[in-house]
Motif scaffolding. Structure first.
Motif, PDB file in Angstrom:
ATOM      1  N   ILE A  23      -7.984  44.623  19.323  1.00  0.00           N
ATOM      2  CA  ILE A  23      -6.999  43.719  19.905  1.00  0.00           C
ATOM      3  C   ILE A  23      -6.341  42.827  18.850  1.00  0.00           C
ATOM      4  O   ILE A  23      -5.177  42.428  18.979  1.00  0.00           O
ATOM      5  CB  ILE A  23      -7.651  42.835  21.006  1.00  0.00           C
ATOM      6  CG1 ILE A  23      -6.609  41.971  21.704  1.00  0.00           C
ATOM      7  CG2 ILE A  23      -8.762  41.993  20.422  1.00  0.00           C
ATOM      8  CD1 ILE A  23      -5.525  42.730  22.402  1.00  0.00           C
ATOM      9  N   PHE A  24      -7.055  42.529  17.767  1.00  0.00           N
ATOM     10  CA  PHE A  24      -6.493  41.658  16.732  1.00  0.00           C
ATOM     11  C   PHE A  24      -5.343  42.319  15.974  1.00  0.00           C
ATOM     12  O   PHE A  24      -4.667  41.675  15.180  1.00  0.00           O
ATOM     13  CB  PHE A  24      -7.579  41.228  15.735  1.00  0.00           C
ATOM     14  CG  PHE A  24      -8.263  42.376  15.024  1.00  0.00           C
ATOM     15  CD1 PHE A  24      -7.702  42.938  13.887  1.00  0.00           C
ATOM     16  CD2 PHE A  24      -9.467  42.878  15.491  1.00  0.00           C
ATOM     17  CE1 PHE A  24      -8.329  43.986  13.234  1.00  0.00           C
ATOM     18  CE2 PHE A  24     -10.095  43.927  14.842  1.00  0.00           C
ATOM     19  CZ  PHE A  24      -9.530  44.479  13.711  1.00  0.00           C
ATOM     20  N   ALA A  25      -5.089  43.617  16.231  1.00  0.00           N
ATOM     21  CA  ALA A  25      -4.006  44.332  15.547  1.00  0.00           C
ATOM     22  C   ALA A  25      -2.701  44.307  16.336  1.00  0.00           C
ATOM     23  O   ALA A  25      -1.731  44.970  15.957  1.00  0.00           O
ATOM     24  CB  ALA A  25      -4.417  45.774  15.281  1.00  0.00           C
ATOM     25  N   LYS A  26      -2.640  43.528  17.434  1.00  0.00           N
ATOM     26  CA  LYS A  26      -1.465  43.583  18.317  1.00  0.00           C
ATOM     27  C   LYS A  26      -0.191  43.119  17.617  1.00  0.00           C
ATOM     28  O   LYS A  26       0.890  43.688  17.845  1.00  0.00           O
ATOM     29  CB  LYS A  26      -1.708  42.772  19.581  1.00  0.00           C
ATOM     30  CG  LYS A  26      -1.960  41.284  19.349  1.00  0.00           C
ATOM     31  CD  LYS A  26      -2.209  40.557  20.668  1.00  0.00           C
ATOM     32  CE  LYS A  26      -2.441  39.059  20.439  1.00  0.00           C
ATOM     33  NZ  LYS A  26      -2.668  38.340  21.714  1.00  0.00           N
ATOM     34  N   ASN A  27      -0.262  42.098  16.774  1.00  0.00           N
ATOM     35  CA  ASN A  27       0.933  41.639  16.060  1.00  0.00           C
ATOM     36  C   ASN A  27       1.385  42.658  15.021  1.00  0.00           C
ATOM     37  O   ASN A  27       2.579  42.903  14.845  1.00  0.00           O
ATOM     38  CB  ASN A  27       0.664  40.292  15.397  1.00  0.00           C
ATOM     39  CG  ASN A  27       0.463  39.173  16.396  1.00  0.00           C
ATOM     40  OD1 ASN A  27       0.995  39.213  17.510  1.00  0.00           O
ATOM     41  ND2 ASN A  27      -0.308  38.160  16.034  1.00  0.00           N
ATOM     42  N   ALA A  28       0.418  43.255  14.340  1.00  0.00           N
ATOM     43  CA  ALA A  28       0.752  44.301  13.359  1.00  0.00           C
ATOM     44  C   ALA A  28       1.417  45.482  14.050  1.00  0.00           C
ATOM     45  O   ALA A  28       2.334  46.110  13.493  1.00  0.00           O
ATOM     46  CB  ALA A  28      -0.512  44.751  12.630  1.00  0.00           C
ATOM     47  N   LEU A  29       0.985  45.806  15.263  1.00  0.00           N
ATOM     48  CA  LEU A  29       1.567  46.920  16.009  1.00  0.00           C
ATOM     49  C   LEU A  29       3.058  46.702  16.259  1.00  0.00           C
ATOM     50  O   LEU A  29       3.875  47.620  16.095  1.00  0.00           O
ATOM     51  CB  LEU A  29       0.821  47.091  17.336  1.00  0.00           C
ATOM     52  CG  LEU A  29       1.289  48.219  18.255  1.00  0.00           C
ATOM     53  CD1 LEU A  29       1.066  49.571  17.596  1.00  0.00           C
ATOM     54  CD2 LEU A  29       0.560  48.155  19.594  1.00  0.00           C
ATOM     55  N   ALA A  36       1.556  44.866   7.490  1.00  0.00           N
ATOM     56  CA  ALA A  36       2.678  45.455   8.233  1.00  0.00           C
ATOM     57  C   ALA A  36       4.002  44.848   7.799  1.00  0.00           C
ATOM     58  O   ALA A  36       5.004  45.558   7.642  1.00  0.00           O
ATOM     59  CB  ALA A  36       2.474  45.251   9.734  1.00  0.00           C
ATOM     60  N   SER A  37       4.032  43.548   7.571  1.00  0.00           N
ATOM     61  CA  SER A  37       5.265  42.874   7.155  1.00  0.00           C
ATOM     62  C   SER A  37       5.700  43.343   5.771  1.00  0.00           C
ATOM     63  O   SER A  37       6.894  43.578   5.526  1.00  0.00           O
ATOM     64  CB  SER A  37       5.060  41.355   7.147  1.00  0.00           C
ATOM     65  OG  SER A  37       4.738  40.881   8.433  1.00  0.00           O
TER      66      SER A  37
END
Length: 471
Positions: free
Chosen positions: A314-320, A377-378
């Motif tokens: 769930i902690f990867a939601k922003n990266a997604l 990701a950014s």
């Protein structure tokens, strides 16, 4: 085989392999979180980066020269000799740094790592030869095996008690199968190597190799940096997010892979108008898929990560979300870069790739320790976007590149309607099962396509594609 037919076969293969791949990701994610997938992804990343010095653009050069009609037997044999030399040199480096490789990967993996590198390069060389023979559709099965062997054989090995290394060994088995199939399928006969041909391959390959640095950096460097600074669970969560968004660029990848040999032969005959038409037609279906996918991820991204894969992710939601934005740039970049190479300007791809690869490396090293997965990701999204803009400028120097602005606008409008529809459904139901997740995805797909088909231009393009396939 025509461009459209080859593309359809490859697209079906990639859709199938993506489906199997997602089943494998879901299975191993729920089974162990990142303890199995983390090391597996690190080995894949290491193979991809190490393939740069082990290949130096020779695979692409072989594909290019064969597609141009040069003596294929001499080209292939010269390429094989160069590959043997490069693999031997790379093998010595791997052996010398074996203790560091084992330490980074968390086990005694260096011998498996080098074996995987050799098998990978053999398999990919045969795929390149078939593409050079303008038989891209014949690589569909090989691509399917390449993308699914770690799942199918990994699952079988896991059930037999080989748990930790199961996906890794499955990947190696897939490379062996691809090599056997490729050897049986290619029509090019082996011949004696030529010094002149080897020089020709090196001349083309040196530019392609540097551009491959950029591609591999964009695809895998973030994983290696995450593996160094963070945990295997972070590696698994990020790579799962990467592969979720990668599905949306399947069409762009298939198109760029399919048109490259054909554009190569067209450019030799100076048929620039035809090339311009191919590039324009290639951009349209890519945008029609990538843009709505971003809107969908904004609404149900967290549920995709937790329900389809693991609660740990769930902690990867922003990266997604950030990675999904990246895919918009990638859908155009994959076509621009391959077209430049096909037009015999790999030096321009190299120039832009090297610049943005350096930017990507610097940003990843700075942002990952500070912001974790969102930083990785950014970094990749920013550098990828810069690369796409530069290559668009370069390609515009040789042909007129027409960006389908009106169709992109229609896609934005339809995506907005889809966003509202799935957001409303989201307020009515709690997405706590895979069935409900699939249901809301279907609602989004239906609302998007019903909206997009109001555009006569879009309907015309769809009819064009369907007609091309039938013919």
């Amino acid at each position: 085989m025509g461009i459209q037919r080859s593309g359809i076969k490859l697209l079906v293969s990639k859709i199938g392999s993506s489906l199997v791949g997602f089943i494998g990701l879901s299975y191993f994610s729920k089974l162990s979180g990142g303890s199995i997938l983390g090391p597996f992804f690190l080995i894949q990343a290491g193979l991809a980066i190490t393939a740069i010095p082990a290949d130096l653009g020779i695979r692409s050069a072989v594909e290019k020269r064969i597609s141009e009609g040069q003596d294929p037997g001499v080209v292939l044999s010269s390429g094989i000799l160069l590959k043997v030399i490069l693999l031997c040199a790379t093998g010595l480096v791997v052996f010398f740094f074996r203790s560091y490789i084992n330490s980074y990967l968390g086990g005694s993996f260096w011998h498996i790592f080098f074996l995987g590198l050799v098998l990978q390069e053999v398999a990919l060389l045969f795929i390149g030869v078939l593409r050079g023979e303008l038989r891209v559709g014949d690589t569909a099965l090989m691509s399917f095996i390449r993308n699914t062997s770690w799942v199918i054989f990994g699952y079988l090995l896991y059930t037999l008690g080989i748990e930790y290394n199961a996906p890794i060994i499955g990947l190696l088995i897939g490379f062996v199968l691809i090599s056997i199939i490729g050897l049986l399928k290619i029509s090019t006969s082996f011949s004696s190597p030529s010094w002149a041909q080897m020089q020709s391959l090196v001349d083309f390959g040196k530019y392609d190799a540097l551009s491959k640095v950029s591609w591999q950096v964009f695809s895998w460097l973030d994983i290696l940096v995450i593996g160094y600074f963070l945990s295997s669970v972070h590696v698994a969560a990020y790579e799962v997010s990467w592969r979720i968004t990668a599905v949306t660029t399947l069409l762009a990848t298939v198109i760029s892979t399919t048109i490259f040999p054909h554009v190569s032969s067209l450019s030799s005959a100076e048929r620039e108008q035809r090339i311009e038409d191919i590039v324009k037609k290639s951009l349209i279906p890519s945008f029609l898929i990538v843009i709505p996918s971003l809107f969908g991820i904004l609404v149900i991204g967290p549920e995709i990560l937790t329900i389809a894969f693991s609660d740990q992710f769930i902690f990867a939601k922003n990266a997604l979300v950030i990675l999904m934005i990246l895919r918009i740039a990638q859908s155009a970049h994959s076509i621009f870069s391959r077209s430049l190479s096909a037009l015999n300007h790999p030096e321009l791809v190299t120039k832009s790739s090297v610049i943005t690869a350096v930017i990507n490396v610097c940003l990843n090293i700075v942002l990952v320790p500070l912001y974790g997965l969102a930083g990785a990701a950014s970094a990749t999204a920013v550098s990828y976007s810069i690369n796409s803009i530069i290559q668009y400028k370069y390609l515009s120097q040789y042909i007129s590149v027409h960006i389908p602005i009106k169709i992109a606008a229609w896609s934005l409008i339809a995506s907005g309607i889809m966003f509202l529809s799935i957001s409303y459904v989201h307020t009515l139901i709690t997405i706590d099962s895979l069935v409900k997740l699939v249901l809301i995805i279907c609602v989004g797909v239906l609302s998007y396509f019903l909206s997009i088909l109001f555009s006569s231009r879009v309907r015309s393009e769809i009819r064009f594609v369907v007609k091309s396939v039938k013919n």
